[in-house]
Motif scaffolding. Structure first.
Motif, PDB file in Angstrom:
ATOM      1  N   PRO A  46      29.219  -4.503 -11.474  1.00 15.38           N
ATOM      2  CA  PRO A  46      30.081  -3.244 -11.914  1.00 15.38           C
ATOM      3  C   PRO A  46      29.726  -2.990 -13.429  1.00 15.38           C
ATOM      4  CG  PRO A  46      31.374  -5.007 -10.825  1.00 15.38           C
ATOM      5  CD  PRO A  46      29.974  -5.621 -10.804  1.00 15.38           C
ATOM      6  N   PHE A  47      29.366  -3.987 -14.165  1.00 17.24           N
ATOM      7  CA  PHE A  47      29.028  -3.710 -15.586  1.00 17.24           C
ATOM      8  C   PHE A  47      27.820  -2.764 -15.505  1.00 17.24           C
ATOM      9  CE2 PHE A  47      26.460  -4.824 -19.450  1.00 17.24           C
ATOM     10  CZ  PHE A  47      27.617  -4.474 -20.429  1.00 17.24           C
ATOM     11  N   MET A  48      26.823  -3.078 -14.754  1.00 12.56           N
ATOM     12  CA  MET A  48      25.551  -2.197 -14.639  1.00 12.56           C
ATOM     13  C   MET A  48      25.971  -0.656 -14.119  1.00 12.56           C
ATOM     14  SD  MET A  48      21.981  -2.836 -12.575  1.00 12.56           S
ATOM     15  CE  MET A  48      22.871  -2.344 -10.900  1.00 12.56           C
ATOM     16  N   VAL A  49      26.826  -0.536 -13.369  1.00 11.49           N
ATOM     17  CA  VAL A  49      27.246   0.863 -13.149  1.00 11.49           C
ATOM     18  C   VAL A  49      27.946   1.466 -14.182  1.00 11.49           C
ATOM     19  CG1 VAL A  49      28.959   2.019 -11.682  1.00 11.49           C
ATOM     20  CG2 VAL A  49      27.555   0.300 -10.479  1.00 11.49           C
ATOM     21  N   VAL A  50      28.934   0.856 -14.898  1.00  6.72           N
ATOM     22  CA  VAL A  50      29.554   1.437 -16.158  1.00  6.72           C
ATOM     23  C   VAL A  50      28.215   1.578 -17.275  1.00  6.72           C
ATOM     24  CG1 VAL A  50      31.285   0.749 -17.978  1.00  6.72           C
ATOM     25  CG2 VAL A  50      31.854   0.281 -15.474  1.00  6.72           C
ATOM     26  N   LEU A  51      27.667   0.721 -17.468  1.00  3.43           N
ATOM     27  CA  LEU A  51      26.708   0.846 -18.510  1.00  3.43           C
ATOM     28  C   LEU A  51      25.979   2.362 -18.282  1.00  3.43           C
ATOM     29  CD1 LEU A  51      25.509  -0.275 -21.252  1.00  3.43           C
ATOM     30  CD2 LEU A  51      23.894  -1.651 -19.969  1.00  3.43           C
ATOM     31  N   HIS A  52      25.284   2.365 -17.009  1.00  2.82           N
ATOM     32  CA  HIS A  52      24.304   3.338 -16.795  1.00  2.82           C
ATOM     33  C   HIS A  52      25.192   4.737 -16.690  1.00  2.82           C
ATOM     34  CE1 HIS A  52      20.639   1.338 -15.794  1.00  2.82           C
ATOM     35  NE2 HIS A  52      21.032   0.316 -15.855  1.00  2.82           N
ATOM     36  N   THR A  53      26.552   4.572 -16.256  1.00  5.82           N
ATOM     37  CA  THR A  53      27.106   5.900 -16.492  1.00  5.82           C
ATOM     38  C   THR A  53      27.515   6.223 -17.953  1.00  5.82           C
ATOM     39  OG1 THR A  53      28.295   5.433 -14.326  1.00  5.82           O
ATOM     40  CG2 THR A  53      29.465   6.815 -15.845  1.00  5.82           C
ATOM     41  N   GLY A  54      27.672   5.066 -18.641  1.00  2.00           N
ATOM     42  CA  GLY A  54      28.139   5.305 -20.059  1.00  2.00           C
ATOM     43  C   GLY A  54      26.790   5.926 -20.890  1.00  2.00           C
ATOM     44  N   LEU A  55      25.708   5.578 -20.466  1.00  3.47           N
ATOM     45  CA  LEU A  55      24.540   6.079 -21.110  1.00  3.47           C
ATOM     46  C   LEU A  55      24.576   7.764 -21.065  1.00  3.47           C
ATOM     47  CD1 LEU A  55      21.399   6.283 -22.114  1.00  3.47           C
ATOM     48  CD2 LEU A  55      20.717   5.678 -19.832  1.00  3.47           C
ATOM     49  N   TRP A 143      21.085   8.955 -31.468  1.00  7.23           N
ATOM     50  CA  TRP A 143      20.544   7.402 -31.520  1.00  7.23           C
ATOM     51  C   TRP A 143      21.325   6.236 -31.575  1.00  7.23           C
ATOM     52  CZ3 TRP A 143      22.560   4.872 -35.433  1.00  7.23           C
ATOM     53  CH2 TRP A 143      23.508   5.471 -36.560  1.00  7.23           C
ATOM     54  N   VAL A 144      22.943   6.862 -31.689  1.00  3.52           N
ATOM     55  CA  VAL A 144      23.698   5.626 -31.589  1.00  3.52           C
ATOM     56  C   VAL A 144      23.729   5.258 -30.035  1.00  3.52           C
ATOM     57  CG1 VAL A 144      26.355   5.248 -31.577  1.00  3.52           C
ATOM     58  CG2 VAL A 144      25.091   6.444 -33.468  1.00  3.52           C
ATOM     59  N   THR A 145      23.917   6.345 -29.237  1.00  4.89           N
ATOM     60  CA  THR A 145      23.904   6.041 -27.576  1.00  4.89           C
ATOM     61  C   THR A 145      22.455   5.247 -27.270  1.00  4.89           C
ATOM     62  OG1 THR A 145      25.054   7.954 -27.287  1.00  4.89           O
ATOM     63  CG2 THR A 145      23.968   6.946 -25.462  1.00  4.89           C
ATOM     64  N   ALA A 146      21.323   5.593 -28.005  1.00  2.28           N
ATOM     65  CA  ALA A 146      20.342   4.825 -27.514  1.00  2.28           C
ATOM     66  C   ALA A 146      20.219   3.558 -27.899  1.00  2.28           C
ATOM     67  CB  ALA A 146      18.933   5.607 -28.350  1.00  2.28           C
ATOM     68  N   LEU A 147      20.771   3.257 -29.043  1.00  3.90           N
ATOM     69  CA  LEU A 147      20.802   1.838 -29.700  1.00  3.90           C
ATOM     70  C   LEU A 147      21.938   1.023 -28.927  1.00  3.90           C
ATOM     71  CD1 LEU A 147      20.168  -0.055 -31.979  1.00  3.90           C
ATOM     72  CD2 LEU A 147      21.810   0.788 -33.414  1.00  3.90           C
ATOM     73  N   VAL A 148      22.932   1.702 -28.673  1.00  9.61           N
ATOM     74  CA  VAL A 148      24.114   0.557 -28.048  1.00  9.61           C
ATOM     75  C   VAL A 148      23.803   0.548 -26.624  1.00  9.61           C
ATOM     76  CG1 VAL A 148      26.359   0.756 -27.155  1.00  9.61           C
ATOM     77  CG2 VAL A 148      26.038   1.633 -29.480  1.00  9.61           C
ATOM     78  N   ASN A 153      21.910  -3.217 -22.489  1.00  6.85           N
ATOM     79  CA  ASN A 153      21.120  -3.538 -21.392  1.00  6.85           C
ATOM     80  C   ASN A 153      20.396  -4.819 -21.508  1.00  6.85           C
ATOM     81  OD1 ASN A 153      19.885  -2.226 -18.989  1.00  6.85           O
ATOM     82  ND2 ASN A 153      18.449  -1.719 -20.234  1.00  6.85           N
ATOM     83  N   ALA A 154      19.937  -5.049 -22.787  1.00  6.28           N
ATOM     84  CA  ALA A 154      19.017  -6.129 -23.005  1.00  6.28           C
ATOM     85  C   ALA A 154      20.084  -7.359 -22.342  1.00  6.28           C
ATOM     86  CB  ALA A 154      18.784  -6.258 -24.366  1.00  6.28           C
ATOM     87  N   PHE A 155      21.086  -7.547 -22.775  1.00  5.55           N
ATOM     88  CA  PHE A 155      21.985  -8.605 -22.556  1.00  5.55           C
ATOM     89  C   PHE A 155      22.200  -8.349 -20.919  1.00  5.55           C
ATOM     90  CE2 PHE A 155      23.661  -8.467 -26.966  1.00  5.55           C
ATOM     91  CZ  PHE A 155      23.262  -9.894 -26.915  1.00  5.55           C
ATOM     92  N   LEU A 156      22.370  -7.208 -20.199  1.00  9.62           N
ATOM     93  CA  LEU A 156      22.489  -7.142 -18.913  1.00  9.62           C
ATOM     94  C   LEU A 156      21.138  -7.495 -18.172  1.00  9.62           C
ATOM     95  CD1 LEU A 156      23.780  -6.203 -16.211  1.00  9.62           C
ATOM     96  CD2 LEU A 156      22.968  -3.828 -16.659  1.00  9.62           C
ATOM     97  N   LEU A 157      20.155  -7.049 -18.494  1.00  3.98           N
ATOM     98  CA  LEU A 157      18.748  -7.486 -18.022  1.00  3.98           C
ATOM     99  C   LEU A 157      18.417  -8.972 -18.080  1.00  3.98           C
ATOM    100  CD1 LEU A 157      16.584  -4.489 -18.533  1.00  3.98           C
ATOM    101  CD2 LEU A 157      17.632  -5.130 -16.506  1.00  3.98           C
ATOM    102  N   ARG A 158      18.828  -9.568 -19.015  1.00  4.51           N
ATOM    103  CA  ARG A 158      18.868 -11.207 -19.164  1.00  4.51           C
ATOM    104  C   ARG A 158      19.351 -11.553 -17.848  1.00  4.51           C
ATOM    105  NH1 ARG A 158      20.818 -14.926 -23.508  1.00  4.51           N
ATOM    106  NH2 ARG A 158      19.188 -16.615 -23.276  1.00  4.51           N
ATOM    107  N   VAL A 159      20.487 -11.167 -17.616  1.00  2.54           N
ATOM    108  CA  VAL A 159      21.333 -11.763 -16.507  1.00  2.54           C
ATOM    109  C   VAL A 159      20.801 -11.325 -15.111  1.00  2.54           C
ATOM    110  CG1 VAL A 159      23.635 -11.785 -15.210  1.00  2.54           C
ATOM    111  CG2 VAL A 159      23.515 -11.992 -17.797  1.00  2.54           C
ATOM    112  N   ARG A 160      20.623 -10.182 -15.089  1.00  4.97           N
ATOM    113  CA  ARG A 160      19.955  -9.441 -13.769  1.00  4.97           C
ATOM    114  C   ARG A 160      18.829 -10.069 -13.439  1.00  4.97           C
ATOM    115  NH1 ARG A 160      21.555  -5.771  -9.729  1.00  4.97           N
ATOM    116  NH2 ARG A 160      19.693  -4.731  -8.835  1.00  4.97           N
TER     117      ARG A 160
END
Length: 179
Positions: A46-55, A143-148, A153-160
């Motif tokens: 679910p976090f992945m879905v929210v993060l990618h939509t948030g992008l 750039w704010v969106t790119a950075l956030v 995503n780095a934290f998510l990918l570490r788990v994923r």
């Protein structure tokens, strides 16, 4: 204003691409489950879905609210990077075939996938995600969106990747299931 509209169209096209991915993913996940596929990593999905939509949403909101001046070289170079990341993503999808989906589902007994981009990279689809996550917002200097997105995503990918590698280790051949 024209560049904002063009950027909005680009983000909408990427959003449509995501819908196409979900159609493929649902079909492929059903195929995997019908063959005894086991899903792991439900907690982070679910976090992945929210993060990618948030992008997508974040890039549009930031561009329309901030209305930054965007150098043409930045817009065009980042657009080319977004296109390249999409090409890599669909190369991964084509290479994995029915095994590709957005979830971590391992089908026992399948041979590992070692062709296509998997010949050189363990997780090429995630390379595409990382690159696109930075490049798409930067098409319009968001750039704010790119950075956030990149940090989260780095934290998510570490788990994923940990979940995925653990699931793949259960296979005798170490088959891939990158999503």
């Amino acid at each position: 204003m024209e560049s904002l509209v063009a950027f909005s169209v680009l983000v909408a096209l990427v959003g449509a691409e995501r819908v196409a991915e979900l159609v493929v993913s649902v079909r492929n996940a059903a195929w995997s489950r019908a063959r005894g596929g086991v899903e792991t990593g439900l907690g982070h999905y679910p976090f992945m879905v929210v993060l990618h939509t948030g992008l997508l949403v974040g890039a549009l909101v930031e561009a329309w609210v901030r209305r930054p001046d965007v150098p043409a070289w930045l817009a065009w170079s980042m657009t080319l990077v977004v296109i390249a990341s999409q090409a890599l993503r669909w190369w991964c999808i084509a290479t994995l075939g029915r095994r590709w989906n957005t979830r971590v589902i391992v089908v026992p007994g399948l041979a590992p996938v070692t062709g296509g981009p998997y010949r050189w990279l363990r997780h090429p689809n995630y390379v595409a995600v990382v690159v696109e996550g930075a490049a798409l917002p930067l098409v319009h200097a968001a750039w704010v969106t790119a950075l956030v997105f990149s940090v989260l995503n780095a934290f998510l990918l570490r788990v994923r990747i940990r979940v995925e590698d653990s699931a793949l280790a259960t296979l005798s051949g170490g088959g891939r299931v990158d999503a």
